[in-house]
Structures are given as structure tokens and as C-alpha cells.
Design an enzyme around this catalytic site. Sequence first.
Site, PDB file in Angstrom:
ATOM      1  N   PRO A   1       0.821  -1.212   0.000  1.00 46.91           N
ATOM      2  CA  PRO A   1       0.000   0.000   0.000  1.00 46.91           C
ATOM      3  C   PRO A   1       0.856   1.264   0.000  1.00 46.91           C
ATOM      4  CG  PRO A   1      -0.767  -1.562   1.643  1.00 46.91           C
ATOM      5  CD  PRO A   1       0.550  -2.060   1.148  1.00 46.91           C
ATOM      6  N   GLU A   2       0.561   2.128  -0.935  1.00 43.62           N
ATOM      7  CA  GLU A   2       1.247   3.418  -1.049  1.00 43.62           C
ATOM      8  C   GLU A   2       0.166   4.501  -1.031  1.00 43.62           C
ATOM      9  OE1 GLU A   2       4.056   3.236  -4.329  1.00 43.62           O
ATOM     10  OE2 GLU A   2       4.238   1.087  -4.104  1.00 43.62           O
TER      11      GLU A   2
END
Length: 281
Positions: free
Chosen positions: A2-3
Amino acid sequence: MPELPEVETIKRGLQAYLVGHRIDAIDIRLSKMLTGEKDRILGAMITAVRRLGKGLVIDLDNAFSIAIHIKMTGQLIYKGSKVPTGIEVSKEKVGRLPSSHTHLVVALDQGAKLYYNDFRQFGWIKILPTEAVADVPFFKALGPEPLKDLDLATFTKIVQRSKGPIKPLLMDQKRIAGIGNIYANDGLFRAKIDPRRKASSLTGDEIQRLISAIEEVLKKGLEAGGSSEWSYVNALGQTGGYQKLFLVYGQAGKPCIDCGTPIEKIQFGGRGTFFCPHCQF
DNA sequence: CCACGATCCTGCTAGC
DNA sequence: TGCTAGCAGGATCGTG
């Protein structure tokens, strides 16, 4: 992993579903995931959900907050009557709740629940006064936010001041917040810049191309609802679609979408690094 | 002070 | 077939 686009998607979901709910109980199933006193937030109402870099903050009406970093494999999933009918959590990515990877269950009013899953257990959750959130070392050190306060002048300064290569710079949360391996790889491809290039060697034109490319891939990621190559799901447990739009990330051996040259994968800066050896230099 | 490696963790996969 | 070694990696900590 996740970014910014994935965490922002989760944030928007949590904002829509959690705000207004009261916290009735907390079930800590893996104690090392959580620091702070859970009693401080029992009975409090959720007033807002914020994103800071790849981190999340749930604010409460009693001047306390819950700060969360989901790292690689964390999932925050809301279950309750507010969820539109017909929406189900991903069987493949989530399964039944709670699962063996559910480490925290927050019981909300009206029978709603918020689940925290994290099969690699790298994430963290902190209960702390709202005013102390900004002093958490990870938040305190965060650099400027792309799509928000990262303008060309700021980005140019960061790039030109750097001594190392450009890709690790993009992924350094202290210098720029929110970018990880997927969007660093795809952004550098879009800008046609070799990830191994010394940052300070980039021309003004290349710096301009790079900031535009980063904004473009982050927006594409957001539009697609994030990438579910790994365990990422949104706040309702649904997968995103950006993994179908990867430009070079995870595309080793496949033809470059611009020139057909096979995409190369190398280990660089301790991370899998994907690029087109013909287009990026 | 910076660069780099090890660390945390577990599910999956490549290879014998 | 069945086992294991290796890999995925964000942020942090320790070493050089």
C-alpha cells in the site's frame, strides 16, 4: 504494498463509514500490534479520518486518536449496516472475518465492526492524544505530499540536494511522502529516467517530466482504487484495479508498452527494480 | 552524517 | 510428491 493511492482509498472509505460511530469495545487479539491504553477511547465517537503519507489517523471526540500504519499487508475493513447491499469482502484477499490474521476488532455502535488484519504483522496501531500524533517519529519526519504541497520548485530542491540515486530518493518518506516501490518504478518509466541515475544529474526538463509522471501514476492508481497485486483491499474489503495497469512494476520479461524491449528486473537499493533498458536512461 | 545491511513476519513459489 | 530455501518489502535500527 500500500502506497499513497491505496492508503488514500482506504482513508476515503473509512471517512465515509466510520465517522459518527461510537467505539463500544476493543478486542486485542495480538497485543504487539497496539500501543497505548485502549480504555482511553472506549465510548468516544469518531469525528474524522486523515491520511499522512502512508499512515492513517482516526480522530475521536475526546481529544484522542488512533494512529495506524498498515505497512505491507495490513487491512482495515468496515462491516456494518452502512455498507451498501450486494457488497462483499474479497474471498481471495480477506475471507471470513475475523480470520487467523485479524489482530484487532473494534466494536462500534449499531453492531458495526472495524477489523485490522495483517498477515505479516509489520504494521502498528497507536492510541494517543490527538495533539501527540504529529510527534510520532514517522509522522514528524514526513516530507511533502505529492498532489498537494509538492510543487516543482520544492521537488527540484529535493532532487538537486540529493547525493544518491533517484529511485531510493522517491521512496524516502522523509523527503517525499507516500511513494513506494510500485509508483516509483512506474513514475520513472513514464518519465523515461533510469532508476539508477544520480538524482543531482537530472536536468530541469527531466525533473519536470518526473514530477508530472509521478502525479500521473498516483492519480491513475487512485482512479483504479489502488493495486491489489498483494493483499491490499479497500475499507469494504474489495480489491483495486491498478495491478492491471502496471507500466513496468512486476512486468519483468514482458515487452515494454512503448518499444517492445523486454522489461528488466534488477535488485537495486535492496528493492526489486523494473525498467525498460531502451526507453529509460 | 550518510550508506548500507539486517530485522521484523508468513504465504507463496521455484527448485531439487 | 514433498520438502526447503528464497523471495516479497516499509520503516527502523545497528554497523561501518
